[in-house]
Write an enzyme that holds these catalytic residues in place. Structure first.
Site, short mmCIF file in Angstrom:
data_model
loop_
_atom_site.label_atom_id
_atom_site.label_comp_id
_atom_site.label_asym_id
_atom_site.label_seq_id
_atom_site.Cartn_x
_atom_site.Cartn_y
_atom_site.Cartn_z
N GLN A 105 34.03 51.14 38.50
CA GLN A 105 34.86 51.91 39.41
C GLN A 105 35.70 52.91 38.62
OE1 GLN A 105 38.60 50.39 41.47
NE2 GLN A 105 37.10 50.11 43.09
N TYR A 176 45.58 54.89 45.91
CA TYR A 176 45.38 55.64 44.67
C TYR A 176 45.19 57.12 45.01
CZ TYR A 176 45.06 51.09 42.44
OH TYR A 176 45.33 49.83 41.99
N ARG A 321 38.24 37.32 44.39
CA ARG A 321 38.89 36.06 44.03
C ARG A 321 37.93 34.87 44.14
NH1 ARG A 321 43.30 36.44 48.45
NH2 ARG A 321 41.39 37.10 49.49
N CYS A 347 45.49 31.84 47.39
CA CYS A 347 46.93 31.68 47.13
C CYS A 347 47.52 32.93 46.49
CB CYS A 347 47.18 30.46 46.25
SG CYS A 347 46.51 30.62 44.57
N CYS A 351 45.89 35.39 40.23
CA CYS A 351 45.24 36.71 40.15
C CYS A 351 46.24 37.81 40.44
CB CYS A 351 44.03 36.75 41.08
SG CYS A 351 44.35 36.15 42.76
N CYS A 364 43.73 31.43 37.47
CA CYS A 364 43.33 30.96 38.79
C CYS A 364 43.88 29.56 39.03
CB CYS A 364 41.80 30.95 38.89
SG CYS A 364 41.18 30.35 40.48
N ALA A 395 46.74 17.69 40.03
CA ALA A 395 46.83 17.64 38.56
C ALA A 395 46.16 16.38 38.04
CB ALA A 395 48.30 17.69 38.13
N LYS A 432 48.08 26.97 56.40
CA LYS A 432 47.80 26.58 55.02
C LYS A 432 46.53 25.72 54.91
CE LYS A 432 51.61 28.52 53.65
NZ LYS A 432 51.58 29.76 52.87
N ALA A 460 51.44 1.81 39.84
CA ALA A 460 51.13 1.84 38.40
C ALA A 460 52.23 1.14 37.60
CB ALA A 460 50.94 3.26 37.94
#
Length: 667
Positions: A105, A176, A321, A347, A351, A364, A395, A432, A460
């Site tokens: 581009q 632009y 994305r 989200c 990015c 990401c 996580a 969401k 735990a």
């Protein structure tokens, strides 16, 4: 699978370019370029992952045709000089090895350039109108300058051809320079480049003709445009169809995007927008001009992609994305692995947030290996290693999957009966819902691993952990709503039958709130992402919503897309925004707050929500660290149990288990 998705895997020939399937990667800035504007090896690695993954056409992010005046971004690519050819040639050579076609581009930023990044120069444009609200005032280009820039576009296109690109894309959208001539929002010229549609298209028409004269008859020209600008006084789809009559000749593919800087949530789709929501625009362009068109807009589901192509709405599906999140999208769909697609959750944090908001290289939320790919899959532990992961949020799941994938015997302990942590909970808010794709993907990935054992409803304790003879323990116990010692807060929040709720209580009651809440008062304490989720839920239902934030600005840490979308949403629904206002006391049916001027007053409500952020739950980590202090067992803390942050941080830290294994001599 190819038999199921026949339209996706049908080749497309345009002039001398044949694309092997209908998936193309859209040009999204990366901030991977060298300081001098040269394409870096980071770029090559990044695009190579998407080429290896089967993408039919890669459109390289915008390259500057006129440095420094036309520069955009922190480390934007340049194509304004022959010395950039060698690295671009290397890039094309590498991508072609995978049967992928490549376009680049070419662009001039115009008024979207920042003076601080272009040597203190004043940005240029069609007129002296800023490219966004609050932006710098540009100076109008003279006719001689316009002619010089036209020539530079042609020279840039010739360089792209020399480097080995299969097509060249002219960027005529997204605020632009060419867009600044096309749009009545920016162009108030009175000469031959302003006023009528024919005059406003003249600059773009001249560029297309110059590009064609430079590259000859065989190489396709693509034109990216904002088909609907979604701003007051801007071009509508009907306007665009009219002005394209002046630009149609010599354009081979229309890349049909939308939005300007002040409507960026349409240009870079907000997370609640449906898969493929823009396809009607591409269809309108295709029906009028009969040329191949690209449609983009939250595409991630293969069936939606197939159906859009089958209807004839477009000829190519653009993913930006989506391919950052899942470089192997095409291969997984082709090989009946679509259930293992790592879908983009829109989200816009790693990015757009990183690049536009923070001048950092893109990352990401769901893909911790944007550049290098999942290289850990090719590695195996050299001796037995037991890994215990405490906490089954995103996580913890990433850590557990990564450890198991390299051969560790891995045990995941989750005290609740569901996995996914806060991501699973937050995704119950209708707007969401897409967030749930990530924990679902992680759970499917986990289920495919025979050496990963998941125990739900298990606390735990040290006694439980010891049974697994761990070599490495990962604590990922997440966070909980922050409830500071404010008068009346603990006595009233989440009380049975009460009116004061936390975000988790609100989510629990999502099905119970009526669709029409006209006349009901909703007050939200906390102007961060969580508080704004609550506002986004109640404001469209007709409630009288107020949001209270002790800092001077609401949504201060949001990514640019979400921030602009939130601003528009609050304006649309007349949300009462009380900044620099502090919560003093919580009562059963009102909040006592203090204004910036020091006035203390009550805000009555039918529904009150306290969203003051989240607090790390690190107690388990502290106990485990103490118990294993004098042993050879490595104990690590990741995700929100370190500090309440975003999913992207926990995903990155979860994958880092691979480096821990390396340090401990297991890899």
């Amino acid at each position: 699978m190819k038999d199921k998705y026949t339209h996706i895997f049908e080749p497309l020939t345009v002039r001398t370019m044949t694309i092997k399937n209908r998936i193309c990667m859209m040009p999204m800035g990366t901030n991977y370029g060298e300081q001098n504007g040269e394409m870096s090896f980071l770029h090559i690695d990044y695009y190579k992952q998407r080429a290896k993954g089967g993408t039919g056409l890669l459109i390289v992010e915008n390259a500057n045709v006129d440095f420094p005046q036309g520069s955009n971004g922190t480390t934007q690519l340049r194509i304004d000089h022959d010395n950039y050819l060698p690295r671009l040639y290397k890039f094309c050579e590498d991508m072609h090895r995978y049967g992928t076609k490549v376009s680049i581009q070419i662009n001039h930023a115009g008024a979207s350039a920042m003076s601080s990044r272009i040597g203190g120069l004043q940005p240029v444009s069609a007129s002296n109108i800023p490219s966004k609200t609050g932006g710098a005032t540009p100076r109008p280009l003279t006719k001689d300058e316009i002619l010089a820039i036209v020539k530079k576009y042609g020279e840039a296109a010739k360089r792209a051809q020399t480097a080995g690109f299969d097509a060249v894309e002219i960027h005529a959208g997204h605020s632009y320079l060419i867009s600044q001539f096309l749009s009545p929002v920016y162009n108030d010229r009175t000469d031959e480049f302003g006023g009528s549609i024919e005059n406003r298209t003249r600059f773009c028409r001249m560029i297309i003709d110059e590009v064609r004269s430079q590259i000859g008859p065989h190489m396709p020209i693509m034109l990216r445009l904002s088909a609907d600008e979604f701003v007051k006084g801007g071009n509508t789809l009907e306007d665009t169809l009219k002005y394209l009559e002046y630009l149609n000749d010599e354009v081979d593919i229309f890349d049909v995007s939308c939005g300007l800087n002040d409507s960026i949530q349409y240009q870079i789709d907000a997370n609640y927008m449906k898969d493929g929501w823009r396809s009607y625009m591409a269809k309108a362009v295709k029906e009028k001009f009969g040329k191949p068109v690209i449609s983009m807009g939250n595409y991630r589901d293969p069936q939606v992609v197939e159906d859009t192509l089958a209807r004839g709405d477009c000829d190519l599906i653009g993913m930006g994305r989506g391919l950052i999140a899942e470089p192997n999208w095409v291969h997984k769909v082709a090989n009946d692995q679509e259930c293992m697609l790592r879908k983009c959750i829109s989200c816009n944090i790693g990015c757009a947030g990183n690049r536009i908001g923070g001048n950092r290289p893109i990352r990401c939320t769901v893909n911790p290996s944007v550049l290098e790919g999942d290289t850990h899959l090719g590695r195996k532990v050299n001796k037995n290693c037991n890994v215990v992961v405490i906490g089954g949020g995103t996580a913890g799941l990433e850590a557990a999957c990564s450890a198991a994938e390299v051969g560790c015997t891995t045990f995941l302990l989750e005290k609740k009966d569901v996995l996914g942590g806060l991501a699973t909970e937050i995704s119950k808010i209708p707007a969401k819902h897409r967030l749930n794709d990530f924990p679902v993907y992680l759970q499917r990935r986990a289920a495919a691993l025979d050496n990963l054992y998941i125990f739900k409803n298990v606390e735990a304790t040290l006694e439980v952990i010891e049974k697994f003879n761990p070599h490495i323990i990962i604590c990922a116990t997440g966070s909980a709503p922050l409830l500071p010692p404010i008068a009346g807060l603990h006595e009233n929040i989440d009380k049975e039958g009460g009116k004061v709720e936390s975000i988790l209580s609100m989510i629990k009651h999502v099905p119970d709130y009526p669709e029409d809440m006209t006349g009901q008062k909703v007050v939200v304490i906390g102007g961060g992402a969580v508080g704004l989720d609550v506002v986004e839920f109640f404001a469209p239902r007709g409630a009288e919503v107020s949001i209270v934030e002790m800092m001077p600005a609401i949504g201060r840490d949001l990514d640019p897309v979400t921030k602009n979308d939130t601003k528009c949403m609050m304006e649309k629904y007349n949300v009462n925004q009380l900044t620099s206002t502090a919560l003093q006391e919580v009562k059963e049916d009102c909040f006592v707050v203090k204004s910036p001027e020091g006035e203390v007053y009550e805000l009555p409500f039918d529904h009150g929500f306290v969203c003051l952020g989240m607090r790390a739950q690190s107690k388990v980590y502290e106990e485990v660290s103490k118990a294993y202090k004098d042993t050879n067992v490595r104990v690590e803390n990741i995700g929100d149990s370190v500090r309440a942050r975003r999913i992207i941080d926990g995903t990155f830290e979860g994958r880092n288990i691979v480096f821990t294994l390396e340090q401990k001599g297991f890899l």
